[in-house]
Design a protein around this motif. Structure first.
Motif, mmCIF file in Angstrom:
data_model
loop_
_atom_site.group_PDB
_atom_site.id
_atom_site.type_symbol
_atom_site.label_atom_id
_atom_site.label_comp_id
_atom_site.label_asym_id
_atom_site.label_seq_id
_atom_site.Cartn_x
_atom_site.Cartn_y
_atom_site.Cartn_z
ATOM 1 N N ARG A 1 -8.504 -10.250 6.736
ATOM 2 C CA ARG A 1 -7.356 -10.277 6.775
ATOM 3 C C ARG A 1 -6.524 -8.983 7.099
ATOM 4 N N LEU A 2 -7.042 -7.952 6.384
ATOM 5 C CA LEU A 2 -6.509 -6.663 6.907
ATOM 6 C C LEU A 2 -6.707 -6.348 8.433
ATOM 7 N N PHE A 3 -7.968 -6.442 8.886
ATOM 8 C CA PHE A 3 -8.228 -6.314 9.997
ATOM 9 C C PHE A 3 -7.187 -6.995 11.108
ATOM 10 N N HIS A 4 -7.137 -8.111 10.795
ATOM 11 C CA HIS A 4 -5.986 -9.010 11.635
ATOM 12 C C HIS A 4 -4.565 -8.555 11.553
ATOM 13 N N GLU A 5 -4.148 -8.267 10.352
ATOM 14 C CA GLU A 5 -2.816 -7.703 10.128
ATOM 15 C C GLU A 5 -2.603 -6.319 10.944
ATOM 16 N N MET A 6 -3.694 -5.662 11.288
ATOM 17 C CA MET A 6 -3.624 -4.335 11.852
ATOM 18 C C MET A 6 -2.785 -4.696 13.232
ATOM 19 N N GLY A 7 -3.047 -5.790 14.046
ATOM 20 C CA GLY A 7 -2.763 -6.162 15.423
ATOM 21 C C GLY A 7 -3.561 -5.392 16.119
ATOM 22 N N LEU A 8 -3.558 -5.985 17.356
ATOM 23 C CA LEU A 8 -4.073 -5.019 18.327
ATOM 24 C C LEU A 8 -3.704 -3.696 18.602
ATOM 25 N N GLY A 9 -2.383 -3.376 18.500
ATOM 26 C CA GLY A 9 -1.981 -2.103 18.752
ATOM 27 C C GLY A 9 -2.353 -1.124 17.550
ATOM 28 N N GLY A 10 -2.965 -1.713 16.556
ATOM 29 C CA GLY A 10 -3.138 -0.854 15.158
ATOM 30 C C GLY A 10 -4.520 -0.561 15.164
ATOM 31 N N ARG A 11 -5.313 -1.340 16.076
ATOM 32 C CA ARG A 11 -6.826 -1.172 16.041
ATOM 33 C C ARG A 11 -7.527 -0.257 17.023
ATOM 34 N N ASP A 12 -8.322 0.438 16.516
ATOM 35 C CA ASP A 12 -9.124 1.316 17.586
ATOM 36 C C ASP A 12 -10.597 1.133 17.481
ATOM 37 N N GLY A 13 -11.423 1.906 18.271
ATOM 38 C CA GLY A 13 -12.802 1.670 18.119
ATOM 39 C C GLY A 13 -13.498 1.614 16.803
ATOM 40 N N VAL A 14 -12.905 2.757 15.798
ATOM 41 C CA VAL A 14 -13.462 2.767 14.663
ATOM 42 C C VAL A 14 -13.181 1.352 13.787
ATOM 43 N N SER A 15 -11.845 0.958 13.998
ATOM 44 C CA SER A 15 -11.646 -0.214 13.220
ATOM 45 C C SER A 15 -12.518 -1.436 13.737
ATOM 46 N N ARG A 16 -12.926 -1.538 14.952
ATOM 47 C CA ARG A 16 -13.802 -2.471 15.444
ATOM 48 C C ARG A 16 -15.175 -2.297 15.052
ATOM 49 N N MET B 1 0.856 -1.249 -0.100
ATOM 50 C CA MET B 1 0.050 -0.174 0.184
ATOM 51 C C MET B 1 0.811 1.295 0.017
ATOM 52 N N GLY B 2 1.982 1.080 -0.335
ATOM 53 C CA GLY B 2 2.538 2.393 -0.785
ATOM 54 C C GLY B 2 3.241 3.020 0.746
ATOM 55 N N GLY B 3 3.564 2.108 1.954
ATOM 56 C CA GLY B 3 3.772 2.537 3.079
ATOM 57 C C GLY B 3 2.677 3.292 3.897
ATOM 58 N N PHE B 4 1.458 3.486 3.500
ATOM 59 C CA PHE B 4 0.527 4.072 4.077
ATOM 60 C C PHE B 4 -0.410 2.902 5.103
ATOM 61 N N ASP B 5 0.150 1.719 4.934
ATOM 62 C CA ASP B 5 -0.600 0.733 5.761
ATOM 63 C C ASP B 5 -0.034 0.587 7.175
ATOM 64 N N SER B 6 0.814 1.610 7.863
ATOM 65 C CA SER B 6 0.736 1.726 9.010
ATOM 66 C C SER B 6 -0.231 2.639 9.579
ATOM 67 N N TYR B 7 -0.799 3.454 8.859
ATOM 68 C CA TYR B 7 -1.821 4.417 9.193
ATOM 69 C C TYR B 7 -3.328 3.483 9.595
ATOM 70 N N THR B 8 -3.615 3.741 10.849
ATOM 71 C CA THR B 8 -4.875 3.215 11.205
ATOM 72 C C THR B 8 -6.090 3.728 10.579
ATOM 73 N N SER B 9 -6.122 4.940 10.145
ATOM 74 C CA SER B 9 -7.029 5.470 9.448
ATOM 75 C C SER B 9 -7.404 4.772 7.947
ATOM 76 N N VAL B 10 -6.142 5.047 7.457
ATOM 77 C CA VAL B 10 -6.270 4.234 6.053
ATOM 78 C C VAL B 10 -6.420 2.943 5.989
ATOM 79 N N ASN B 11 -6.073 2.160 6.907
ATOM 80 C CA ASN B 11 -6.380 0.651 6.991
ATOM 81 C C ASN B 11 -7.886 0.605 7.405
ATOM 82 N N ASN B 12 -8.712 1.310 8.190
ATOM 83 C CA ASN B 12 -9.724 1.371 8.567
ATOM 84 C C ASN B 12 -10.856 1.864 7.185
ATOM 85 N N ALA B 13 -10.169 2.637 6.404
ATOM 86 C CA ALA B 13 -10.874 2.794 5.135
ATOM 87 C C ALA B 13 -10.807 1.772 4.207
ATOM 88 N N MET B 14 -9.653 1.149 4.229
ATOM 89 C CA MET B 14 -9.683 0.032 3.244
ATOM 90 C C MET B 14 -10.493 -1.356 3.399
#
Length: 101
Positions: A29-44, A1-14
């Motif tokens: 897959r993407l949700f689980h790859e985010m890991g516990l530290g990368g997920r927030d309330g919006v992710s869930r 994803m061009g380095g943007f995959d470390s941003y929670t908001s980008v992952n949430n949008a995806m």
């Protein structure tokens, strides 16, 4: 994803985008790859919507319970998303039971 995959908001949008296109496996897959530290309330919240759309109520409830246990904000959107998951199965009794908790 061009380095943007470390941003929670980008992952949430995806995750949301995958859901809109009907790609359940990719969203999970993407949700689980985010890991516990990368997920927030919006992710869930996003994954609860995905689960509801794909009739995976037990997984939606698991995500909801995780939110509560972690002390994440449970708002009207969260509640509506979980109830929508029950309606996807036409499970009125389950939805009522959930609301009475």
């Amino acid at each position: 994803m061009g380095g943007f995959d470390s941003y929670t908001s980008v992952n949430n949008a995806m995750v949301t985008s995958y859901n809109k296109e009907g790609f359940l496996c990719e969203a999970k897959r993407l949700f689980h790859e985010m890991g516990l530290g990368g997920r927030d309330g919006v992710s869930r919240n996003s994954m609860i919507v995905v689960c509801g759309k794909h009739r995976e109520v037990s997984e939606a409830l698991t995500l909801f319970c995780e939110m509560v246990m972690m002390g994440l904000e449970v708002d009207m959107f969260t509640m509506a998303s979980v109830l929508t998951a029950f309606t996807s199965l036409k499970d009125l009794a389950g939805g009522c039971s959930f609301m009475l908790r």
